[in-house]
Design an enzyme around this catalytic site. Structure first.
Site, short mmCIF file in Angstrom:
data_model
loop_
_atom_site.label_atom_id
_atom_site.label_comp_id
_atom_site.label_asym_id
_atom_site.label_seq_id
_atom_site.Cartn_x
_atom_site.Cartn_y
_atom_site.Cartn_z
N ARG A 192 -4.47 14.05 3.07
CA ARG A 192 -4.91 13.08 3.97
C ARG A 192 -5.65 12.10 3.22
O ARG A 192 -6.85 12.29 2.80
CB ARG A 192 -5.64 13.75 5.12
N HIS A 244 0.71 -1.16 -0.06
CA HIS A 244 0.05 -0.07 0.21
C HIS A 244 0.87 1.40 0.07
O HIS A 244 0.59 2.33 -0.83
CB HIS A 244 -0.97 0.14 1.15
C1 BG6 Z 1 -4.64 -4.42 4.88
C2 BG6 Z 1 -3.55 -5.00 6.02
O1 BG6 Z 1 -4.17 -4.71 3.55
O2 BG6 Z 1 -4.93 -2.95 4.82
C3 BG6 Z 1 -4.38 -4.57 7.42
O3 BG6 Z 1 -3.55 -6.37 5.72
C4 BG6 Z 1 -4.62 -3.15 7.55
O4 BG6 Z 1 -3.57 -5.09 8.35
C5 BG6 Z 1 -5.50 -2.66 6.29
O5 BG6 Z 1 -5.23 -2.75 8.72
C6 BG6 Z 1 -5.52 -1.25 6.06
O6 BG6 Z 1 -6.42 -0.81 5.12
P1 BG6 Z 1 -7.48 0.55 5.49
O7 BG6 Z 1 -8.33 0.51 4.33
O8 BG6 Z 1 -8.26 -0.05 6.66
O9 BG6 Z 1 -6.56 1.55 5.87
#
Ligand code: BG6
Ligand code: NDP
Length: 509
Positions: free
Chosen positions: A393, A263
């Protein structure tokens, strides 16, 4: 509720004019009883159906080892996930009727043949003849089953004639270069790259998508977007909850593999890339790959690791340590927090530190990009002229905020910092921002690869992270303990301000 403004109607019309909308479509979910299917896939499919965005003749087929009565499951077990509004019951019943289920093992050839014939029988034309359909296969199962399922789909269930076959996979895509390359090699034996949709759900988020527009449609920032004007970039991810419920998975992966290698690195590439030759999926991904190719593997001296420990946060609130979870060994060295500095060795970014910091069980939940510009040279004012800072943000409270220096209004001549603030909830009051999975499911169905990870991107991402991950594991590097709910780790703040050249600043309002 989705605010149906004029733009949405125009969008819907453009979708409904597409051939895919008019063609029969089978959406198959492997692991239909699982967490992801329950939390994201079924609810988002329902919302798209309700908005008349799913192809008009869509059938949804669940597949799994459990013997699931899918209609009961949707109507009773997971209906609360659908956020039904007052008049939605009728449309939800119609949606439920579009659902089917096959119970079988993921390595049972016969079951895949059955799946193929089930799909065929779902679509009959007005003369009761079988019709072909586009086929989407969503692997909402643990990654170890990907090879079995993908092979059997390819051998037994491909779409017929000129209809498409799309395979959707969720991260983790391997644990390091080798395992990821093995998976990619396996998939490429059975599927063309354009048939594979590797989801990184951050790419479906509104603010991540808006970075492209912000960067390439605003001349004032285009000129300043480089090492001449930018001092430091911080990509910051915090969650105010721990790994509860997912600690078994998490302990095998850790924070670097869980959110940084995917991410947050994706965000970095979008912030850093050059302008693509067009806004096509491949043009954009070509530029992202170029950024990754300009990066060296991360060095251990540029990394701080942490793991959360218990914290009594008040008389009645006890927050457990990571290792208190039953599925985590007592001596686990898995990091739940990491900060690192990355460099991009190209003409645009040479010497500019890109800091990525991510942690679970911290004081708050946020994902943001903070770009700090260089100090104004030759400051003519008496008081310190602080750096401009641009804050994008991503969540919560989507916004873009630029910290500026301004003359404090009044008789005196004093600088003060103020914000140019584009808070979405105010600027686009009441407007519904689509969820990441809504957008990504639309892309999978209508065939846009812009927000999906290409295999060469993945390979480069692992090249950057594999050496450090292997070193951490081989040397059993101990993460620094931090209390559940901490704001940060002092060693991390120190890395951010020294090597990262970043100055901590007040929050935007
Ligand atoms: C996921 C992770 O890919 O993304 C999680 O496995 C994390 O650990 C999540 O909490 C975060 O995603 P978002 O959309 O809630 O920020
Ligand atoms: P689950 O653990 O809930 O498993 C999904 C389904 O897969 C289960 O209902 C089960 O169905 C089947 N399954 C479970 N374990 C096994 C096994 N050992 N062998 C074969 N089948 C198994 O997973 P999630 O739904 O949480 O995740 C699915 C995929 O999505 C994973 O790759 C995960 O990493 C990824 N992902 C999940 C996220 C989430 O929020 N849940 C977020 C990001 C990615 P049955 O018993 O009927 O076969």
């Amino acid at each position: 509720m989705r605010k149906r403004d004029r733009n949405f109607e125009v969008y819907r019309k453009s979708i409904q004019e597409q051939n895919v909308y008019k063609q029969p479509t089978a959406f198959v979910i492997f692991g239909a009883s699982g967490d992801l299917a329950k939390k994201e896939i079924y609810p988002n499919l329902f919302w798209l159906f309700k908005d008349s965005l799913l192809p008009q003749n869509t059938a949804i087929v669940g597949f799994g080892r459990k013997n699931l009565e899918i209609k009961d499951y949707l109507k009773q077990k997971i209906v609360d996930r659908m956020k039904l509004e007052k008049d939605d019951q009728e449309i939800y019943d119609i949606f439920v009727d579009k659902n089917h289920y096959i119970c079988g093992n993921y390595n049972d050839e016969q079951k895949f043949k059955e799946l193929d014939s089930t799909i065929q029988k779902l679509f009959l034309d007005s003369n009761q003849n079988l019709q072909s359909a586009n086929r989407i296969f969503y692997l909402a199962v643990p990654p170890k089953v990907y090879p079995d399922i993908s092979k059997r789909i390819a051998e037994n269930c491909r779409a017929k004639e000129s209809f498409y076959t799309h395979l959707v996979l969720e991260k983790p895509f391997g644990k390091d270069t080798n395992s990821s390359n093995n998976l990619s090699a396996h998939l490429s034996k059975f599927f063309q790259e354009e048939e594979i949709f590797r989801i990184d759900h951050y790419l479906g988020k509104e603010m991540v998508q808006s970075i492209l527009a912000f960067r390439f449609a605003n001349q004032i920032f285009r000129r300043a977007w480089n090492r001449d004007s930018i001092e430091s970039v911080l990509i910051n991810f915090k969650e105010n909850f721990g790994t509860e419920g997912r600690a078994g998975y998490f302990d095998e992966y850790g924070i670097i593999r869980d959110v940084i290698q995917n991410h947050l690195l994706q965000i970095l590439t979008i912030i850093a890339m050059d302008q693509p030759i067009s806004n096509s999926a491949d043009a954009i991904r070509d530029e992202k790959v170029k950024v990754l190719k300009s990066m060296d593997p991360i060095k251990i001296e540029d990394v701080v690791l942490g793991q959360y420990v218990a914290n009594e946060m008040g008389a009645s609130v006890q927050k457990n340590a990571y290792t208190d979870d039953k599925s985590v060994p007592d001596d686990s060295l898995t990091s739940t927090f990491a900060t690192m500095i990355l460099y991009i060795n190209n003409e645009r970014w040479d010497g500019v530190p890109f800091i990525i910091s991510a942690g679970k069980a911290l004081d708050r939940t946020t994902s943001e990009v903070r770009i700090q510009f260089k100090q104004v040279p030759g400051n003519i004012f008496k008081n310190v002229c602080k750096r401009n800072e641009l804050i994008i943000r991503i969540q919560p409270d989507e916004s873009i905020c630029l910290k500026m220096q301004n003359k404090r209004p009044g008789m005196d001549f004093i600088l003060e910092e103020t914000d140019l603030d584009l808070t979405y909830a105010e600027k686009y009051e009441g407007l519904y921002l689509p969820k990441a999975y809504e957008r990504l499911l639309m892309d999978v169905i209508y065939g846009s690869q812009i927000s999906f990870v290409r295999s060469d991107e993945l390979e480069e991402a692992w090249r950057i992270f594999t050496p450090i991950l292997h070193q951490i594991e081989a040397e059993r590097i101990k993460p620094i303990c931090y209390k559940f709910g901490s704001q940060s780790i002092p060693e991390s703040d120190n890395l951010i301000t020294t090597k990262g050249n970043y100055t901590f600043r007040r929050e935007c309002k």
